[in-house]
Design a protein around this motif. Structure first.
Motif, mmCIF file in Angstrom:
data_model
loop_
_atom_site.group_PDB
_atom_site.id
_atom_site.type_symbol
_atom_site.label_atom_id
_atom_site.label_comp_id
_atom_site.label_asym_id
_atom_site.label_seq_id
_atom_site.Cartn_x
_atom_site.Cartn_y
_atom_site.Cartn_z
ATOM 1 N N LEU A 10 0.820 -1.217 0.000
ATOM 2 C CA LEU A 10 0.000 0.000 0.000
ATOM 3 C C LEU A 10 0.856 1.270 0.000
ATOM 4 C CD1 LEU A 10 -2.928 -0.983 2.412
ATOM 5 C CD2 LEU A 10 -2.933 -0.886 -0.089
ATOM 6 N N PRO A 11 1.969 1.325 0.752
ATOM 7 C CA PRO A 11 2.828 2.515 0.661
ATOM 8 C C PRO A 11 3.378 2.747 -0.745
ATOM 9 C CG PRO A 11 3.338 1.302 2.655
ATOM 10 C CD PRO A 11 2.389 0.445 1.872
ATOM 11 N N ALA A 12 3.698 1.668 -1.470
ATOM 12 C CA ALA A 12 4.198 1.827 -2.845
ATOM 13 C C ALA A 12 3.119 2.430 -3.735
ATOM 14 C CB ALA A 12 4.640 0.473 -3.401
ATOM 15 N N LEU A 13 1.881 1.965 -3.566
ATOM 16 C CA LEU A 13 0.755 2.522 -4.328
ATOM 17 C C LEU A 13 0.561 3.994 -3.995
ATOM 18 C CD1 LEU A 13 -1.736 1.983 -6.194
ATOM 19 C CD2 LEU A 13 -3.008 1.471 -4.105
ATOM 20 N N GLN A 14 0.686 4.311 -2.716
ATOM 21 C CA GLN A 14 0.508 5.697 -2.267
ATOM 22 C C GLN A 14 1.601 6.595 -2.830
ATOM 23 O OE1 GLN A 14 -0.099 5.916 1.924
ATOM 24 N NE2 GLN A 14 0.006 8.127 2.018
#
Length: 202
Positions: A72-76
């Motif tokens: 999720l951090p990579a997507l963000q």
């Protein structure tokens, strides 16, 4: 029976994240110089794209991210970088290049995603879906998402008279303000993602 507490929680959370009021100056700057009908079409198309993206991620998002080994951090972080590119174009006066393509492209990117259906809204919706354990809670989450998108459409649709009122000079001012706000949002998204990576969540 609808779970009113969950419905209100979903609506308020997504309203704060997606920020219909804050979307108005960005929408006005991206639709400046276009016909009233084109701007109206861009408003509902952007909302439709956002609703579709959030619905798909709500239903299949975790499986897709797991399959692709994306955190999720990579997507963000990716969403933040994309928004930063849009913000720089608004700040440097190159928004004409961004809006010179087909009308539908503006509704898709950057309006529909990642501005409306951004990483924050996607992640929040995915977390709410994890709380669903029966049809009533599922209906409450669905209605909350729908209500927020109706608010987004209303904010953009009824901001168009403002565009006619402020004329060219006002549009230029709004565009620069929108670029500044959007760059701040983008930097915050990237900073949150980096903080999550450091904390070991990525």
């Amino acid at each position: 029976m609808i779970e009113h507490v969950l419905l209100v929680e979903v609506f308020v959370t997504l309203f704060v994240i997606m920020d219909p009021v804050g979307t108005v100056p960005i929408f006005l700057s991206l639709t400046a110089g276009r016909s009233h009908a084109t701007a109206k079409r861009a408003a509902w198309q952007a909302v439709a794209v956002s609703f579709l993206v959030i619905t798909l991620f709500a239903l299949f998002g975790q499986q897709v991210l797991d399959y692709l080994h994306i955190s999720l951090p990579a997507l963000q972080c990716a969403g933040g970088l994309l928004l930063l590119l849009v913000a720089l174009e608004l700040l440097t006066g190159k928004e004409e290049e961004m809006t010179a393509s087909a009308d539908a492209n503006i509704a898709l990117v950057p309006l529909g995603t990642p501005l409306l259906a951004g990483p924050g809204a996607i992640v929040a919706t995915m977390l709410f879906v994890q709380q669903v354990d029966d049809w009533s809670s599922g209906l409450s989450v669905a209605l909350g998402v729908i209500a927020v998108h109706l608010a987004l459409w209303a904010a953009m649709r009824y901001s168009l008279p403002i565009l006619r009122l402020i004329r060219e000079g006002g549009v230029l001012l709004v565009t620069r303000i929108a670029g500044l706000l959007l760059s701040a949002i983008a930097v915050q998204l990237v900073a949150d993602a980096v903080r999550a990576f450091i904390a070991g969540e990525g």
